[in-house]
Design an enzyme around this catalytic site. Structure first.
Site, short mmCIF file in Angstrom:
data_model
loop_
_atom_site.label_atom_id
_atom_site.label_comp_id
_atom_site.label_asym_id
_atom_site.label_seq_id
_atom_site.Cartn_x
_atom_site.Cartn_y
_atom_site.Cartn_z
N THR A 18 32.01 -6.08 -11.40
CA THR A 18 31.11 -5.94 -10.59
C THR A 18 30.21 -7.29 -10.52
O THR A 18 29.79 -7.73 -9.33
CB THR A 18 29.92 -5.08 -11.03
OG1 THR A 18 30.65 -3.54 -10.95
CG2 THR A 18 28.86 -4.82 -9.87
N SER A 123 24.57 -10.87 -18.69
CA SER A 123 23.39 -10.01 -18.01
C SER A 123 22.44 -9.27 -19.01
O SER A 123 22.38 -9.54 -20.10
CB SER A 123 23.71 -9.52 -16.79
OG SER A 123 22.73 -9.14 -16.02
N HIS A 124 22.47 -7.93 -18.70
CA HIS A 124 21.94 -6.71 -19.46
C HIS A 124 22.56 -6.39 -20.70
O HIS A 124 22.01 -5.65 -21.37
CB HIS A 124 21.51 -5.75 -18.52
CG HIS A 124 22.79 -4.96 -17.85
ND1 HIS A 124 23.49 -5.70 -16.98
CD2 HIS A 124 23.35 -4.04 -18.21
CE1 HIS A 124 24.39 -4.78 -16.92
NE2 HIS A 124 24.54 -3.72 -17.45
N ASP A 287 15.91 -9.05 -17.69
CA ASP A 287 16.86 -8.63 -18.46
C ASP A 287 17.55 -10.03 -19.01
O ASP A 287 16.87 -11.22 -18.74
CB ASP A 287 18.03 -7.97 -17.51
CG ASP A 287 18.69 -8.87 -16.58
OD1 ASP A 287 17.98 -9.74 -16.14
OD2 ASP A 287 19.77 -8.64 -16.19
N ASP A 289 19.54 -12.39 -18.16
CA ASP A 289 19.58 -13.64 -17.18
C ASP A 289 18.59 -13.72 -16.22
O ASP A 289 18.57 -14.22 -15.31
CB ASP A 289 20.98 -13.85 -16.56
CG ASP A 289 21.31 -12.57 -15.98
OD1 ASP A 289 20.76 -11.46 -16.06
OD2 ASP A 289 22.21 -12.72 -15.10
N ASP A 291 17.58 -11.84 -13.91
CA ASP A 291 17.60 -11.09 -12.41
C ASP A 291 17.10 -9.77 -12.40
O ASP A 291 16.78 -9.59 -11.16
CB ASP A 291 19.05 -11.43 -11.83
CG ASP A 291 20.18 -10.77 -12.76
OD1 ASP A 291 19.91 -10.17 -13.82
OD2 ASP A 291 21.45 -10.94 -12.21
N ARG A 292 17.13 -9.16 -13.38
CA ARG A 292 16.68 -7.83 -13.19
C ARG A 292 15.18 -7.66 -13.54
O ARG A 292 14.73 -8.33 -14.47
CB ARG A 292 17.32 -6.56 -14.11
CG ARG A 292 18.94 -6.46 -13.90
CD ARG A 292 19.23 -5.54 -14.64
NE ARG A 292 20.71 -5.38 -14.42
CZ ARG A 292 21.67 -4.32 -14.78
NH1 ARG A 292 21.04 -3.34 -15.33
NH2 ARG A 292 22.77 -4.17 -14.41
N GLU A 373 18.63 -2.66 -5.64
CA GLU A 373 19.54 -1.82 -6.00
C GLU A 373 18.96 -0.88 -7.06
O GLU A 373 17.88 -1.48 -7.78
CB GLU A 373 20.96 -2.72 -6.92
CG GLU A 373 21.52 -3.49 -5.99
CD GLU A 373 22.69 -3.97 -6.71
OE1 GLU A 373 23.90 -3.31 -6.85
OE2 GLU A 373 22.65 -5.02 -7.11
N SER A 375 19.84 -0.50 -10.03
CA SER A 375 19.93 -0.95 -11.27
C SER A 375 18.99 -1.94 -11.66
O SER A 375 19.25 -3.12 -12.28
CB SER A 375 21.35 -1.44 -11.65
OG SER A 375 21.56 -2.46 -10.23
N LYS A 386 19.64 -11.41 -7.29
CA LYS A 386 18.42 -10.70 -7.50
C LYS A 386 17.61 -11.56 -8.55
O LYS A 386 18.03 -12.52 -9.04
CB LYS A 386 18.66 -9.35 -7.90
CG LYS A 386 19.59 -9.08 -9.44
CD LYS A 386 19.68 -7.93 -9.53
CE LYS A 386 20.58 -7.62 -10.89
NZ LYS A 386 22.11 -7.88 -10.60
C1 G16 Z 1 25.25 -6.37 -11.85
C2 G16 Z 1 25.35 -6.30 -10.45
C3 G16 Z 1 24.61 -5.44 -9.73
C4 G16 Z 1 25.05 -3.93 -10.30
C5 G16 Z 1 24.81 -4.13 -11.82
C6 G16 Z 1 25.38 -2.64 -12.17
O1 G16 Z 1 24.01 -6.55 -12.23
O2 G16 Z 1 25.06 -7.75 -10.20
O3 G16 Z 1 24.66 -5.60 -8.46
O4 G16 Z 1 24.20 -3.19 -9.56
O5 G16 Z 1 25.59 -4.86 -12.32
O6 G16 Z 1 26.80 -2.49 -12.02
P1 G16 Z 1 27.63 -1.52 -12.44
O7 G16 Z 1 26.93 -0.26 -11.81
O8 G16 Z 1 29.19 -1.67 -11.76
O9 G16 Z 1 27.64 -1.51 -13.90
P2 G16 Z 1 23.79 -7.47 -13.68
O10 G16 Z 1 22.16 -7.56 -13.85
O11 G16 Z 1 24.56 -6.81 -14.79
O12 G16 Z 1 24.42 -8.83 -13.21
#
Ligand code: G16
Length: 553
Positions: A18, A123-124, A287, A289, A291-292, A373, A375, A386
């Protein structure tokens, strides 16, 4: 110093998910694992031809590089610099200490007209030596590379046999200014400066200073991750929020043991503070990085889907959006709360697959201004990611402009638009074959589900979400199985694309409630009947042996 040609072999599983390539740190630390992926990226960016002849498109170009400071960040930066120098990159803009948040990378790419940026982050996902690491490429619009590019990089990882890498010693990542590595300039930049200017261009900083002068209090939990330096600099140093408003503000390699995922389950310390008798006026977390974001009022957690809807409804109160929005977009599993606002305001509203990269074309084409989103991600056209701190400044500005609390803002919103009850249940670390079989069987059952009655509801439509990008016509299939009910309720099943252990099944549940007298039901109670339908249709417990989701948010 010399440029070496090093022979290598392919690794399985280097297809980005993703959001880039995410694996355990131990996987990334295998000899040549990171090197292969980055060499493949540089080969593709150079314009390599079908015969494997590298092109010249990287020459003279500038790249941005930085990460969230997690374990392996600094070592990976050194490796990437040596590969970049050997592959003809003219200049790298490197965040000091190897640090740049994801939205800051996006801002720097755009402001400095770089070819693109490399973000080092999972990320998270948890950090530390036993945790996760990740790498992602952002294109010259500042946003995540599209699937055409990531697929090309993946294909290249499977066939490359040679790395080009400088054998120069490591550079010092700390002093600001330019150093040379082979023929390449490495300019170490202040990680916050460009990002701060973008925020200044959107928000009324005097108004925010005024808010803090009234004694308004806040607690921003940076979760020992990269958002800390940004939040401290902007909220405390520039805007005058009380010292100590930003907590867990120093990025640590293991995030101090925290799981830097800003939701009520992982940011429990923030939730505890916000439910204490002396709670601050406003709380938020970011989170790994940055962005969340999660927004919290006193004793009141805001659902990310509601946050997007509310931002859309009030955007004109923010200087950067005072002339109105071009349109809005949400990912498919995100609740339809924003759709109601868009309809009322006459705005185009787009439904995209999960993944911020799908917003890029809409933003570039000027079709949308705000995106969000479920998430815990919200953002706008100011960058192509984001943006956690942006969301915090947005919510602070709403409170400054209206004088209303988070809870009042959200409850007033529900009174006007109705409430979209929403939850996500995650079933983590399922055996991959079990998860895949569950999805295959669900897809097969879709035609038979249409018209079936479950309690008071009937399935009006059932499909596997497919998306045709309205800008470039590209098609993305299999983006989540949806049961759409006649009353607007939805049950959605999807496999996560960001996990690193087995498979994660995400179950998204949503229903609409127009009656304000029924807006205070606990979320899990309000959606219990839909959870039962999901179980009946998919048999999650029986298949996974899990009696309950690992996480419900
Ligand atoms: C990433 C993507 C987001 C997505 C999230 C969850 O976020 O950038 O667009 O909504 O993962 O994805 P999944 O449901 O496939 O785990 P981040 O903050 O992890 O980069």
């Amino acid at each position: 110093m010399a440029i070496q040609s090093i022979s290598t072999h392919s690794f399985a599983g280097q297809r980005p998910g993703t959001s880039g390539l995410r694996k355990k740190v131990t996987v990334f630390m295998q000899p040549n694992y990171l090197e292969n992926f980055v060499q493949a990226l540089f080969d593709v960016l150079s314009g390599i031809d079908a015969e494997g002849q590298r092109g010249t498109a990287l020459q003279g170009q500038t790249l941005v590089l930085g990460g969230d400071g997690r374990y392996h960040n600094r070592a990976a930066v050194q490796t990437i610099l040596k590969l970049a120098a050997a592959n003809g990159v003219a200049k790298v803009l490197l965040g000091q200490g190897g640090i740049l948040s994801t939205p800051a990378v996006s801002a720097v790419v755009r402001r400095r007209a770089a070819l693109g940026g490399i973000v080092l982050s999972a990320s998270h996902n948890p950090g530390g030596a036993e945790g996760d690491f990740g790498i992602k490429y952002n294109a010259n619009n500042g946003g995540p590379a599209n699937e055409t590019l990531t697929e090309a990089v993946y294909a290249r990882t499977q066939v490359l046999t040679e790395l080009r890498m400088s054998d120069a010693p490591d550079i010092n990542l700390n002093p600001l200014g330019v150093q040379m590595l082979e023929q390449m300039q490495v300019e170490v930049i202040d990680p916050v400066a460009d990002y701060l200017e973008v925020m200044r261009s959107l928000f009324d900083f005097d108004q925010l200073r005024g808010l803090f002068q009234t004694g308004f209090t806040l607690r921003v939990d940076a979760m020992n991750a990269v958002g800390g330096p940004y939040a401290k600099a902007i909220l405390e140093d520039v805007l005058g929020a009380p010292a100590g408003s930003v907590v867990n503000a120093v990025p640590l390699e293991d995030f101090g043991g925290l799981h830097p995922d800003p939701n009520p389950v992982n940011a429990t310390d923030l939730i505890d503070h916000m439910s204490a008798p002396n709670a601050p006026d406003f709380g938020a977390a970011m989170d790994g990085d940055a962005d969340r974001n999660m927004v919290v009022g006193r004793n009141f957690v805001v659902s990310p889907s509601d946050s997007l809807a509310l931002m859309t409804a009030h955007a004109k109160l923010i200087p950067g959006y005072r002339h109105g929005l071009l349109g809005v977009a949400r990912s498919m599993p995100t609740s339809a709360a924003v759709d109601r606002v868009a309809k009322a305001l006459g705005l185009p509203c787009f439904e995209t697959p999960t993944g911020w990269k799908f917003f890029g074309n809409l933003l570039d084409a000027g079709q949308v201004t705000l995106c969000g989103e479920e998430s815990y991600g919200t953002g706008s056209s100011h960058v192509r990611e984001k943006d956690g701190l942006w969301a915090i400044l947005f919510w602070l500005s709403l409170q400054a402009a209206t004088g209303k609390s988070v809870q009042t803002l959200v409850q007033e919103h529900w009174r006007i638009y109705g409430r979209n009850y929403y939850t996500r249940h995650d079933y983590e670390a399922i055996a991959v074959d079990v998860a895949n079989a569950l999805m295959v069987d669900l897809r097969a059952s879709l035609p038979g589900l249409v018209g079936q009655r479950f309690g008071q509801r009937t399935v009006a439509a059932a499909d596997d979400f497919a998306y045709t990008d309205p800008v470039d016509g590209s098609i993305s299939n299999h983006q989540g199985v949806r049961l759409l009910f006649d009353d607007g309720a939805r049950v959605i099943f999807r496999l996560s694309g960001t996990g690193t252990e087995g498979a994660t099944l995400r179950l998204y549940l949503e229903r609409y409630e127009a009656n304000p007298a029924l807006h205070a039901v606990p979320v899990q109670t309000a959606l219990a009947d839909l959870a039962a339908v999901a179980e009946q249709v998919a048999g999650i417990c029986a298949r996974t042996g899990m009696a309950a989701p690992s996480v419900a948010t």
